[in-house]
Design a protein around this motif. Sequence first.
Motif, PDB file in Angstrom:
ATOM      1  N   ARG A  96      53.276  46.187  44.594  1.00 41.35           N
ATOM      2  CA  ARG A  96      52.384  47.215  44.036  1.00 41.35           C
ATOM      3  C   ARG A  96      52.743  48.557  44.647  1.00 41.35           C
ATOM      4  O   ARG A  96      52.816  48.709  45.875  1.00 41.35           O
ATOM      5  N   HIS A 124      45.277  49.712  43.503  1.00 43.19           N
ATOM      6  CA  HIS A 124      44.510  49.437  42.295  1.00 43.19           C
ATOM      7  C   HIS A 124      43.145  50.105  42.412  1.00 43.19           C
ATOM      8  O   HIS A 124      42.527  50.115  43.491  1.00 43.19           O
ATOM      9  N   ASP A 168      40.263  49.216  41.667  1.00 38.32           N
ATOM     10  CA  ASP A 168      39.105  48.368  41.959  1.00 38.32           C
ATOM     11  C   ASP A 168      38.758  48.317  43.446  1.00 38.32           C
ATOM     12  O   ASP A 168      37.792  47.642  43.827  1.00 38.32           O
ATOM     13  N   GLY A 169      39.512  49.011  44.266  1.00 30.00           N
ATOM     14  CA  GLY A 169      39.124  49.129  45.664  1.00 30.00           C
ATOM     15  C   GLY A 169      39.918  48.257  46.616  1.00 30.00           C
ATOM     16  O   GLY A 169      40.690  47.386  46.199  1.00 30.00           O
ATOM     17  N   ASP A 179      39.181  45.811  48.525  1.00 28.45           N
ATOM     18  CA  ASP A 179      38.909  44.373  48.569  1.00 28.45           C
ATOM     19  C   ASP A 179      39.504  43.622  47.386  1.00 28.45           C
ATOM     20  O   ASP A 179      39.468  42.381  47.353  1.00 28.45           O
ATOM     21  N   ASP A 180      40.044  44.316  46.424  1.00 29.01           N
ATOM     22  CA  ASP A 180      40.668  43.658  45.276  1.00 29.01           C
ATOM     23  C   ASP A 180      41.909  42.897  45.737  1.00 29.01           C
ATOM     24  O   ASP A 180      42.668  43.377  46.585  1.00 29.01           O
ATOM     25  N   PHE A 181      42.120  41.681  45.200  1.00 29.50           N
ATOM     26  CA  PHE A 181      43.225  40.837  45.666  1.00 29.50           C
ATOM     27  C   PHE A 181      44.571  41.515  45.481  1.00 29.50           C
ATOM     28  O   PHE A 181      45.500  41.294  46.267  1.00 29.50           O
ATOM     29  N   ARG A 182      44.698  42.358  44.460  1.00 29.28           N
ATOM     30  CA  ARG A 182      45.967  43.038  44.220  1.00 29.28           C
ATOM     31  C   ARG A 182      46.291  44.028  45.329  1.00 29.28           C
ATOM     32  O   ARG A 182      47.457  44.182  45.719  1.00 29.28           O
ATOM     33  N   ASN A 183      45.269  44.671  45.853  1.00 30.46           N
ATOM     34  CA  ASN A 183      45.481  45.594  46.967  1.00 30.46           C
ATOM     35  C   ASN A 183      45.684  44.835  48.277  1.00 30.46           C
ATOM     36  O   ASN A 183      46.503  45.215  49.115  1.00 30.46           O
ATOM     37  N   LYS A 184      44.929  43.765  48.467  1.00 28.87           N
ATOM     38  CA  LYS A 184      45.069  42.987  49.692  1.00 28.87           C
ATOM     39  C   LYS A 184      46.457  42.362  49.812  1.00 28.87           C
ATOM     40  O   LYS A 184      47.053  42.334  50.893  1.00 28.87           O
ATOM     41  N   GLY A 208      49.853  41.742  40.204  1.00 30.15           N
ATOM     42  CA  GLY A 208      48.673  40.955  39.869  1.00 30.15           C
ATOM     43  C   GLY A 208      48.414  40.755  38.396  1.00 30.15           C
ATOM     44  O   GLY A 208      47.459  40.075  38.020  1.00 30.15           O
TER      45      GLY A 208
END
Length: 261
Positions: free
Chosen positions: A119, A123, A125-126, A128-133, A138
């Motif tokens: 990435r 993203h 969505d913040g 905590d979003d799995f894509r950011n983590k 994603g």
Amino acid sequence: MGAALHLAHASQPAPGERHRTKGEGSGGGETFADFARQVYADERATPVAREMLLAFGFATMVAHSEEERDVRAVWSTVRKAMGTTRTGWRWRLDEAIVADAPRYAHSKYESHRVCVAPRLRPHPDGPDDFRNKLGICGTLADWEHYALEKQAGTGWYKFRWFCKRHLDHLARVREQLREPNASAPEPVPNRGGLLPVYFESDWLDTYRRRLDSPTWEPPVYGISADDWPTPGVERVPPRAKLRLAALDGNLLVEAGPGDRR
């Protein structure tokens, strides 16, 4: 696992082997309840495999005394205990033996089919979003857009998914994995192989007949699940087995559901 029973061939008892009669314990003092506990404690067994193993144990340890025991009677008891399929034209035992054939079953359709390309921007969505983590794209990937990675120690498959926007990443990863995959070992089996764990017989011929494949060969790791290495898990120590007799060289009596011999 505790030692299972030594049972004699239905027609030719092994020298020095103690026969058991209906309701008795074995020479090793094991009862059918002990055997059932071992089967239910075996995490490798599926519900169908447990049903099949218990049916064999019942037929050889409880249902038939030494005087009554013969090959046809034992196998008839097992077949009847498991019954037929819903259509009624095939014994469920046949299907259970096919399901117990030693093999490696990969989990392509159980893996998370999301694009793992890096990435570049957070993203919206913040954090905590799995894509950011995970730092990945994603996006849901198509079934054909994956790179297969074979694990060095086990040969087991790992699937790396990519979406249509990252097909260039997919091509690079596939090329990077080409050489390691070529040198990876044959996959360690992770399904079946439980009949040879609990019972002695000509399982190679039995599996071939049930699979309708006279040239089928077991994995290089062996036909018994006890022989297969599993990373991080100690190998199960050898155990005594119940002995099943063959009939004219064929373990399974060739009979359809209508044959009640």
